[in-house]
Design an enzyme around this catalytic site. Sequence first.
Site, mmCIF file in Angstrom:
data_model
loop_
_atom_site.group_PDB
_atom_site.id
_atom_site.type_symbol
_atom_site.label_atom_id
_atom_site.label_comp_id
_atom_site.label_asym_id
_atom_site.label_seq_id
_atom_site.Cartn_x
_atom_site.Cartn_y
_atom_site.Cartn_z
ATOM 1 N N ARG A 59 0.820 -1.217 0.000
ATOM 2 C CA ARG A 59 0.000 0.000 0.000
ATOM 3 C C ARG A 59 0.851 1.264 0.000
ATOM 4 O O ARG A 59 0.413 2.321 -0.465
ATOM 5 C CB ARG A 59 -1.000 -0.019 1.162
ATOM 6 C CG ARG A 59 -2.136 -1.001 0.927
ATOM 7 C CD ARG A 59 -3.156 -0.947 2.047
ATOM 8 N NE ARG A 59 -2.629 -1.420 3.289
ATOM 9 C CZ ARG A 59 -2.668 -2.692 3.689
ATOM 10 N NH1 ARG A 59 -3.233 -3.607 2.917
ATOM 11 N NH2 ARG A 59 -2.161 -3.044 4.838
ATOM 12 N N GLU A 96 2.808 -8.246 15.083
ATOM 13 C CA GLU A 96 2.037 -8.556 16.287
ATOM 14 C C GLU A 96 1.991 -10.082 16.502
ATOM 15 O O GLU A 96 2.185 -10.571 17.592
ATOM 16 C CB GLU A 96 0.632 -8.006 16.104
ATOM 17 C CG GLU A 96 -0.006 -7.582 17.387
ATOM 18 C CD GLU A 96 -1.345 -6.920 17.111
ATOM 19 O OE1 GLU A 96 -1.561 -6.431 15.980
ATOM 20 O OE2 GLU A 96 -2.165 -6.921 18.029
HETATM 21 P P1 AMP Z 1 3.335 -1.601 11.777
HETATM 22 O O1 AMP Z 1 4.546 -2.378 11.338
HETATM 23 O O2 AMP Z 1 2.673 -2.202 12.980
HETATM 24 O O3 AMP Z 1 3.637 -0.119 11.938
HETATM 25 O O4 AMP Z 1 2.256 -1.738 10.627
HETATM 26 C C1 AMP Z 1 2.297 -0.927 9.514
HETATM 27 C C2 AMP Z 1 1.946 -1.676 8.255
HETATM 28 O O5 AMP Z 1 0.830 -2.530 8.425
HETATM 29 C C3 AMP Z 1 1.602 -0.685 7.167
HETATM 30 O O6 AMP Z 1 2.249 -1.111 5.975
HETATM 31 C C4 AMP Z 1 0.090 -0.748 7.042
HETATM 32 O O7 AMP Z 1 -0.290 -0.849 5.690
HETATM 33 C C5 AMP Z 1 -0.334 -2.005 7.805
HETATM 34 N N1 AMP Z 1 -1.293 -1.745 8.884
HETATM 35 C C6 AMP Z 1 -1.097 -1.997 10.213
HETATM 36 N N2 AMP Z 1 -2.180 -1.697 10.924
HETATM 37 C C7 AMP Z 1 -3.100 -1.235 10.058
HETATM 38 C C8 AMP Z 1 -4.441 -0.729 10.205
HETATM 39 N N3 AMP Z 1 -5.052 -0.650 11.375
HETATM 40 N N4 AMP Z 1 -5.072 -0.309 9.081
HETATM 41 C C9 AMP Z 1 -4.461 -0.362 7.882
HETATM 42 N N5 AMP Z 1 -3.214 -0.830 7.685
HETATM 43 C C10 AMP Z 1 -2.531 -1.266 8.750
#
Ligand code: AMP
Length: 172
Positions: A59, A96
């Site tokens: 994305r 996670e």
């Molecule tokens: P993180 O590594 O936890 O910061 O997750 C970020 C990545 O996961 C990004 O590439 C987002 O596209 C996706 N992502 C994580 N949580 C969400 C959410 N609540 N809504 C949309 N995309 C998410």
Amino acid sequence: MENLKKHINEVQDFPREGIVFKDINPIYKEPKKWNELMMPLQRLISTINPDYIAGIESRGFISASALAFKLDVGFIPIRKPKKLPGKVIGVNYKLEYGEDRLEIQRNSIEKGSKIIVIDDLLATGGTARAAGTLIREAGGNLIGFAFLVELTELQGRDKLGTNIIIESLIKY
Ligand code: AMP
């Protein structure tokens, strides 16, 4: 910016139970709204004048490549494993639940090039931190990160380091 929140759909339990997915697709569908959202990033990138914009699969590619094309800046893809041909540098990182990995093409960055990393959303920060590590390991000068959406409660930005730009447009 706040007014754009009504065009971001919140999808419960996607892609897994317990996650409230922020769906930005309705904004991409409407050029005026997308432009309104991206305007601050256009200004930021014009000011810092990076050599490259790196986008995180998948994305993150949407905004990163649109900005790179519009601002006449090179685009570098950071991809999931086994997608890039040739020699790559990879970083594993924790999700996670479980682990994931990002890769970049070795030799895709000239040493010391100024690079900003773009993704759609900052949650826990694990993905962005891995992308930043890759940029540095490939020899780039990581000047910062930019996100369309930040989930502030998760404090992801604390994982991304100091003395760099960390910009997000819509905060929850
Ligand atoms: P993180 O590594 O936890 O910061 O997750 C970020 C990545 O996961 C990004 O590439 C987002 O596209 C996706 N992502 C994580 N949580 C969400 C959410 N609540 N809504 C949309 N995309 C998410």
